[in-house]
Design a protein around this motif. Structure first.
Motif, PDB file in Angstrom:
ATOM      1  N   VAL A 116      10.635 -28.283   7.948  1.00 47.85           N
ATOM      2  CA  VAL A 116       9.978 -28.302   6.643  1.00 47.85           C
ATOM      3  C   VAL A 116      11.069 -28.229   5.591  1.00 47.85           C
ATOM      4  CG1 VAL A 116       8.381 -27.140   5.075  1.00 47.85           C
ATOM      5  CG2 VAL A 116       7.896 -27.212   7.541  1.00 47.85           C
ATOM      6  N   LEU A 117      11.092 -29.189   4.678  1.00 45.76           N
ATOM      7  CA  LEU A 117      12.125 -29.270   3.651  1.00 45.76           C
ATOM      8  C   LEU A 117      11.573 -28.792   2.313  1.00 45.76           C
ATOM      9  CD1 LEU A 117      13.658 -32.787   4.476  1.00 45.76           C
ATOM     10  CD2 LEU A 117      14.172 -30.556   5.511  1.00 45.76           C
ATOM     11  N   VAL A 118      12.348 -27.929   1.652  1.00 46.37           N
ATOM     12  CA  VAL A 118      11.955 -27.369   0.355  1.00 46.37           C
ATOM     13  C   VAL A 118      13.086 -27.643  -0.632  1.00 46.37           C
ATOM     14  CG1 VAL A 118      11.254 -25.302  -0.899  1.00 46.37           C
ATOM     15  CG2 VAL A 118      10.618 -25.579   1.505  1.00 46.37           C
ATOM     16  N   GLY A 119      12.743 -28.055  -1.830  1.00 46.70           N
ATOM     17  CA  GLY A 119      13.757 -28.439  -2.791  1.00 46.70           C
ATOM     18  C   GLY A 119      14.594 -27.294  -3.308  1.00 46.70           C
ATOM     19  N   SER A 120      13.964 -26.157  -3.591  1.00 48.70           N
ATOM     20  CA  SER A 120      14.647 -25.037  -4.230  1.00 48.70           C
ATOM     21  C   SER A 120      14.990 -23.954  -3.228  1.00 48.70           C
ATOM     22  CB  SER A 120      13.746 -24.446  -5.319  1.00 48.70           C
ATOM     23  OG  SER A 120      12.544 -23.951  -4.731  1.00 48.70           O
ATOM     24  N   ALA A 121      15.702 -22.933  -3.717  1.00 51.53           N
ATOM     25  CA  ALA A 121      15.965 -21.742  -2.908  1.00 51.53           C
ATOM     26  C   ALA A 121      14.739 -20.844  -2.918  1.00 51.53           C
ATOM     27  CB  ALA A 121      17.172 -20.986  -3.465  1.00 51.53           C
TER      28      ALA A 121
END
Length: 281
Positions: A116-121
């Protein structure tokens, strides 16, 4: 859930003041539909199907789905133009070296079945950020993807640090590492982020986070040895106080022994292949 964390200290405090929005600014997001079922597969989906789903049965979720993530965090979706570069890098610098060294069935059998890829921290209350999580050896969440650039070796290593860390958890949860490893260093603490890297090195811990538990210590050793290569790891060891250096060498020996006994993998050969992949990316 296993988490890989990064201490950001005062940097987090400073970062909160870097951007602002005026009262007159309005962002219209009403046309964006984040319902997963409403999306039509496109070029990125077809690429992921050919390169991850079909050969490895690994699903890559990049369209924002709140059900996959902690509900108490403010998170940003990943930019679509980052997806293929990130996953190409993962394939080339993580999957390929393991596959070459351990055989085609190794990754197919042991890899997590979902990224699962998330843009932010993901920001934590204790002054750290979460760079990645792993759930039951089946799912890895990667954060800060919107900052990724293939041409920046530091960013590549940071992402690979997370992946190698989480994959090492899957390995030791499948076959446990040698118990003597737990007794080499002293000073494990849940407050690892309150102590400096220099103090961690003085106790034989390769990173601050390695101090959090023996399991995290073991997987941090594996990850750092792979992403830094022999030269980089030796430099870290040599930077530690003389009395701590034998502790690192004992841990190194047990890591190498574990990979040979548990997985029939020559760790130093894997280390070389991984480093070559990073350098030629």
């Amino acid at each position: 859930m296993k988490k890989y964390l990064l201490n950001i200290g005062l940097l987090l405090l400073a970062a909160t003041f870097t951007t602002s929005c005026s009262d007159e600014e309005e962002v219209d997001i009403s046309h964006i539909d984040f319902t997963p079922d409403s999306w039509t597969p496109g070029a990125v989906d077809n690429w992921l199907l050919q390169n991850f789903v079909m050969p490895y049965n690994i699903e890559v979720k990049y369209r924002f789905d709140r059900n996959e993530l902690a509900l108490d965090r403010v998170l940003a979706p990943v930019r679509e133009d980052k997806v293929i570069p990130v996953m190409e890098t993962i394939k080339y610098t993580w999957i390929d070296p393991y596959e070459t060294e351990a055989g085609s069935s190794f990754i197919k059998r042991l890899s997590p079945k979902q990224f699962v890829l998330v843009g932010s921290a993901s920001y934590n209350n204790n002054g750290t950020i979460t760079l990645g999580t792993a759930e039951g050896g089946r799912k890895i969440v990667l954060f800060v993807i919107n900052n990724f650039a293939k041409t920046e070796k530091g960013e590549v290593r940071q992402m690979l640090h997370t992946i190698h860390h989480e994959f090492a958890h899957i390995l030791h949860q499948t076959i446990m590492y040698p118990q003597p490893y737990r007794n080499i260093s002293t000073g494990y603490t849940a407050s690892w982020n309150d102590y400096s890297l220099e103090e961690a090195l003085s106790r034989g811990f390769v990173t601050q986070y390695a101090r959090s538990s023996p399991d995290e210590d073991f997987v941090e050793m594996i990850s750092i040895m792979l992403i830094e290569g022999k030269v980089g790891f030796d430099a870290i060891v040599n930077s530690a106080p003389a009395e701590a250096q034998p502790l690192f060498r004992q841990k190194e020996q047990l890591v190498v022994q574990y990979f040979k006994d548990a997985w029939n993998i020559d760790f130093y050969s894997l280390q070389t292949k991984t480093q070559t992949a990073i350098n030629t990316l």
